[in-house]
Design an enzyme around this catalytic site. Structure first.
Site, PDB file in Angstrom:
ATOM      1  N   SER A 135      61.566 -47.699  -8.108  1.00  0.00           N
ATOM      2  CA  SER A 135      60.510 -48.260  -7.268  1.00  0.00           C
ATOM      3  C   SER A 135      59.776 -47.257  -6.334  1.00  0.00           C
ATOM      4  O   SER A 135      60.550 -46.650  -5.667  1.00  0.00           O
ATOM      5  CB  SER A 135      61.200 -49.340  -6.584  1.00  0.00           C
ATOM      6  OG  SER A 135      60.153 -50.115  -5.614  1.00  0.00           O
ATOM      7  N   LYS A 161      57.496 -48.567 -10.971  1.00  0.00           N
ATOM      8  CA  LYS A 161      57.356 -49.724 -10.164  1.00  0.00           C
ATOM      9  C   LYS A 161      56.377 -49.141  -8.996  1.00  0.00           C
ATOM     10  O   LYS A 161      57.062 -48.231  -8.085  1.00  0.00           O
ATOM     11  CB  LYS A 161      58.174 -50.554  -9.623  1.00  0.00           C
ATOM     12  CG  LYS A 161      57.932 -51.651  -8.766  1.00  0.00           C
ATOM     13  CD  LYS A 161      59.066 -52.830  -8.648  1.00  0.00           C
ATOM     14  CE  LYS A 161      59.468 -52.914  -7.263  1.00  0.00           C
ATOM     15  NZ  LYS A 161      60.350 -54.001  -7.155  1.00  0.00           N
ATOM     16  N   LEU A 162      55.125 -49.449  -8.849  1.00  0.00           N
ATOM     17  CA  LEU A 162      54.570 -48.848  -7.705  1.00  0.00           C
ATOM     18  C   LEU A 162      54.504 -50.190  -6.476  1.00  0.00           C
ATOM     19  O   LEU A 162      54.038 -51.061  -6.761  1.00  0.00           O
ATOM     20  CB  LEU A 162      53.088 -48.505  -8.081  1.00  0.00           C
ATOM     21  CG  LEU A 162      52.844 -47.408  -9.048  1.00  0.00           C
ATOM     22  CD1 LEU A 162      51.440 -47.147  -9.119  1.00  0.00           C
ATOM     23  CD2 LEU A 162      53.755 -46.267  -8.804  1.00  0.00           C
ATOM     24  N   LYS A 163      54.795 -49.778  -5.192  1.00  0.00           N
ATOM     25  CA  LYS A 163      54.691 -50.814  -4.233  1.00  0.00           C
ATOM     26  C   LYS A 163      53.041 -50.932  -3.806  1.00  0.00           C
ATOM     27  O   LYS A 163      52.578 -49.695  -3.795  1.00  0.00           O
ATOM     28  CB  LYS A 163      55.456 -50.411  -3.131  1.00  0.00           C
ATOM     29  CG  LYS A 163      56.682 -50.580  -3.018  1.00  0.00           C
ATOM     30  CD  LYS A 163      57.149 -51.994  -3.062  1.00  0.00           C
ATOM     31  CE  LYS A 163      58.809 -52.221  -3.330  1.00  0.00           C
ATOM     32  NZ  LYS A 163      59.196 -53.624  -3.014  1.00  0.00           N
ATOM     33  N   ASP A 189      54.475 -54.185  -7.294  1.00  0.00           N
ATOM     34  CA  ASP A 189      55.037 -55.163  -6.382  1.00  0.00           C
ATOM     35  C   ASP A 189      54.383 -55.218  -5.011  1.00  0.00           C
ATOM     36  O   ASP A 189      54.462 -54.251  -4.365  1.00  0.00           O
ATOM     37  CB  ASP A 189      56.618 -54.670  -5.948  1.00  0.00           C
ATOM     38  CG  ASP A 189      57.329 -55.771  -5.414  1.00  0.00           C
ATOM     39  OD1 ASP A 189      57.038 -56.692  -4.993  1.00  0.00           O
ATOM     40  OD2 ASP A 189      58.557 -55.528  -5.092  1.00  0.00           O
ATOM     41  N   ASN A 191      55.129 -57.622  -2.513  1.00  0.00           N
ATOM     42  CA  ASN A 191      56.014 -57.924  -1.588  1.00  0.00           C
ATOM     43  C   ASN A 191      55.288 -59.088  -0.605  1.00  0.00           C
ATOM     44  O   ASN A 191      55.284 -58.987   0.700  1.00  0.00           O
ATOM     45  CB  ASN A 191      56.579 -57.155  -0.544  1.00  0.00           C
ATOM     46  CG  ASN A 191      57.610 -56.284  -1.277  1.00  0.00           C
ATOM     47  OD1 ASN A 191      57.403 -55.042  -1.866  1.00  0.00           O
ATOM     48  ND2 ASN A 191      58.768 -56.913  -1.572  1.00  0.00           N
ATOM     49  N   GLU A 214      54.385 -58.304  -9.175  1.00  0.00           N
ATOM     50  CA  GLU A 214      55.590 -58.920  -8.406  1.00  0.00           C
ATOM     51  C   GLU A 214      55.230 -59.446  -7.363  1.00  0.00           C
ATOM     52  O   GLU A 214      54.711 -58.907  -6.372  1.00  0.00           O
ATOM     53  CB  GLU A 214      56.868 -57.773  -8.499  1.00  0.00           C
ATOM     54  CG  GLU A 214      58.136 -58.323  -7.816  1.00  0.00           C
ATOM     55  CD  GLU A 214      59.105 -57.220  -7.776  1.00  0.00           C
ATOM     56  OE1 GLU A 214      59.021 -56.241  -8.410  1.00  0.00           O
ATOM     57  OE2 GLU A 214      59.957 -57.251  -7.080  1.00  0.00           O
ATOM     58  N   ASP A 239      59.733 -62.633  -7.009  1.00  0.00           N
ATOM     59  CA  ASP A 239      61.036 -62.036  -6.248  1.00  0.00           C
ATOM     60  C   ASP A 239      61.399 -62.961  -5.171  1.00  0.00           C
ATOM     61  O   ASP A 239      62.183 -63.781  -5.376  1.00  0.00           O
ATOM     62  CB  ASP A 239      60.818 -60.453  -6.073  1.00  0.00           C
ATOM     63  CG  ASP A 239      61.844 -59.956  -5.150  1.00  0.00           C
ATOM     64  OD1 ASP A 239      62.693 -60.625  -4.884  1.00  0.00           O
ATOM     65  OD2 ASP A 239      61.709 -58.942  -4.777  1.00  0.00           O
ATOM     66  N   LYS A 263      67.708 -61.094  -8.217  1.00  0.00           N
ATOM     67  CA  LYS A 263      68.581 -60.262  -7.221  1.00  0.00           C
ATOM     68  C   LYS A 263      69.781 -61.047  -6.722  1.00  0.00           C
ATOM     69  O   LYS A 263      69.276 -62.241  -6.378  1.00  0.00           O
ATOM     70  CB  LYS A 263      67.963 -59.875  -5.954  1.00  0.00           C
ATOM     71  CG  LYS A 263      66.585 -58.769  -6.000  1.00  0.00           C
ATOM     72  CD  LYS A 263      66.057 -58.524  -5.077  1.00  0.00           C
ATOM     73  CE  LYS A 263      64.962 -57.531  -5.011  1.00  0.00           C
ATOM     74  NZ  LYS A 263      64.081 -57.459  -4.005  1.00  0.00           N
TER      75      LYS A 263
HETATM   76  O1  OSB Z   1      60.777 -56.185  -3.190  1.00  0.00           O
HETATM   77  O2  OSB Z   1      61.969 -55.340  -4.862  1.00  0.00           O
HETATM   78  C1  OSB Z   1      61.670 -55.420  -3.491  1.00  0.00           C
HETATM   79  C2  OSB Z   1      63.759 -52.732  -1.721  1.00  0.00           C
HETATM   80  C3  OSB Z   1      64.103 -53.498  -0.649  1.00  0.00           C
HETATM   81  C4  OSB Z   1      63.826 -54.539  -0.585  1.00  0.00           C
HETATM   82  C5  OSB Z   1      62.893 -55.522  -1.665  1.00  0.00           C
HETATM   83  C6  OSB Z   1      62.460 -54.532  -2.646  1.00  0.00           C
HETATM   84  C7  OSB Z   1      62.847 -53.426  -2.931  1.00  0.00           C
HETATM   85  C8  OSB Z   1      62.571 -52.428  -4.116  1.00  0.00           C
HETATM   86  C9  OSB Z   1      63.230 -51.315  -4.157  1.00  0.00           C
HETATM   87  O3  OSB Z   1      61.464 -52.617  -4.434  1.00  0.00           O
HETATM   88  C10 OSB Z   1      64.279 -51.762  -5.282  1.00  0.00           C
HETATM   89  C11 OSB Z   1      65.676 -50.643  -5.406  1.00  0.00           C
HETATM   90  O4  OSB Z   1      65.372 -49.413  -5.889  1.00  0.00           O
HETATM   91  O5  OSB Z   1      66.657 -50.880  -5.081  1.00  0.00           O
HETATM   92 MG    MG Z   2      60.170 -57.241  -4.942  1.00  0.00          MG
END
Ligand code: OSB
Ligand code: MG
Length: 369
Positions: A135, A161-163, A189, A191, A214, A239, A263
């Site tokens: 990520s 995966k790109l935020k 992703d 969020n 995501e 998620d 998760k």
């Molecule tokens: O949204 O998946 C998420 C990390 C912390 C909290 C939420 C997320 C994430 C990541 C990184 O995307 C996942 C990782 O490398 O542990």
């Molecule tokens: Mg996520």
């Protein structure tokens, strides 16, 4: 088993690089480990959330209180402590899935160690190693992003995966596609950073052939995610919005998601995570194991989950070096784009005493002693 002692160990471990998402920037993994001692075995777990409730409503200080005042007294009152009895005892406390997951995982670790069974075996893992995705946080410039992605691909990561967030979406995705090609397994992703009013904008991501988008919209808004999915070719993956197997079944039935990020912490532990996996797999919906920048203590059990048959997409289960210069356990090392599934009893790892001592900020007895 009978509960004898529970210790909370607050740790802070610097990240090798700041991790920026649509909700904030992390520079340190600042959380606690739970150490459960029973009359027959000991277990460890890691609380997955952060000091501030930015990703989810739970946070470090709050979880300590929930454990101390509500979850541990109920666990201690059980005539027999095991995960089968613990789950119904914790159910009376509403919400707080991440705090519950911490306790259940430490108890499960002790339980499995007491009869010598690896978590992977207990869960029904079918793989000995799992492909690793990575990520990649939001960067200052597209150039920085491309350098990071190039570095990760050089290390062997099999999926990127790109935020994303408004203002950092089409351009970075286009740049990564142009540089690394159409074949690169790529996903994004958000969020929860968008609203349905952004549907037309998000539809422009369709041309990039992403594996998934995501959690684009507000947490728990399954209806809006279903509406969005109708307008996108890119599969929506949830998620934050999936808290248990029941939510997952509803989301799939509504077509609010076509891929599931599981998760264990977010769904209250590995037992519920297995059920989330099962319900998605039964519907033919691909599952992958998410991450929360865990230390080795949280990473080890996630690798066991990622080895289940329905986990058909690479997870955010990256190597220790992606997060930390020094991990709190023996480091997980990428080999040929994969990480090994732990094969020792329980979660299969424990903190290294020296590393634990150096990273510990505070320790408290939450029960016993
Ligand atoms: O949204 O998946 C998420 C990390 C912390 C909290 C939420 C997320 C994430 C990541 C990184 O995307 C996942 C990782 O490398 O542990
Ligand atoms: Mg996520």
């Amino acid at each position: 088993m009978k509960l004898e002692r529970v210790e909370i160990v607050h740790v802070a471990i610097p990240l090798v690089t700041p991790f920026r998402t649509s909700y904030g920037t992390m520079t340190t993994k600042d959380t606690f480990l739970l150490h459960v001692v029973t009359d027959t075995a000991e277990g460890w777990s890691e609380f997955a959330a952060d000091p501030e409730p930015l990703y989810c409503s739970e946070f470090v200080a709050g979880a300590e209180i929930v454990l101390r005042d509500f979850l541990l007294p109920r666990a201690a009152a059980l005539p027999v402590l095991d995960t089968a009895h613990l789950a119904p005892a914790m159910e009376k406390t509403k919400g707080h899935e991440l705090a519950k997951a911490a306790l259940e995982t430490a108890v499960l670790d002790a339980e499995l160690r007491s009869y010598g069974m690896p978590l992977a075996t207990y869960l029904g893992a079918v793989r000995e190693r799992v492909p690793a995705g990575v990520s990649v946080g939001i960067k200052e410039t597209i150039g920085d992003l491309l350098d990071d992605v190039e570095g990760y691909l050089g290390q062997g990561y099999v999926r990127i995966k790109l935020k994303i967030e408004p203002g950092w979406d089409l351009e970075p995705v286009r740049a990564v596609r142009e540089r690394f090609g159409a074949e690169l397994p790529l996903q994004v992703d958000a969020n929860t950073a968008y609203t349905l009013a952004d549907a037309e904008h998000l539809r422009r991501l369709d041309e990039f052939g992403l594996l998934l988008i995501e959690e684009p919209l507000a947490e728990n808004n399954l209806y809006a995610h279903a509406r969005l999915q109708q307008r996108l070719a890119t599969p929506v993956c949830l998620d934050e919005s999936l808290h248990n197997a029941r939510d997952t079944a509803s989301a799939i039935a509504m077509d609010a998601c076509r891929v599931v990020n599981v998760k264990p912490a977010r769904v209250g532990g590995y037992l519920e995570a297995r059920r989330v996996h099962d319900v998605a797999h039964a519907h033919g919906v691909p599952v992958w194991c998410g991450g929360m920048l865990e230390t080795g203590i949280g990473r080890a059990p996630n690798l066991a989950l990622a080895a289940l048959p329905g986990c058909t997409l690479p997870g955010d289960t990256s190597a220790s070096s992606r997060y930390f210069a020094e991990d709190i356990t023996e480091p997980f090392v990428l080999v040929d784009g994969h990480l090994p599934v732990p094969r020792s009893p329980g979660i299969g790892v424990a903190p290294l005493p020296g590393a634990l001592r150096r990273f510990t900020k505070e320790r408290r007895e939450l029960y016993g002693a």
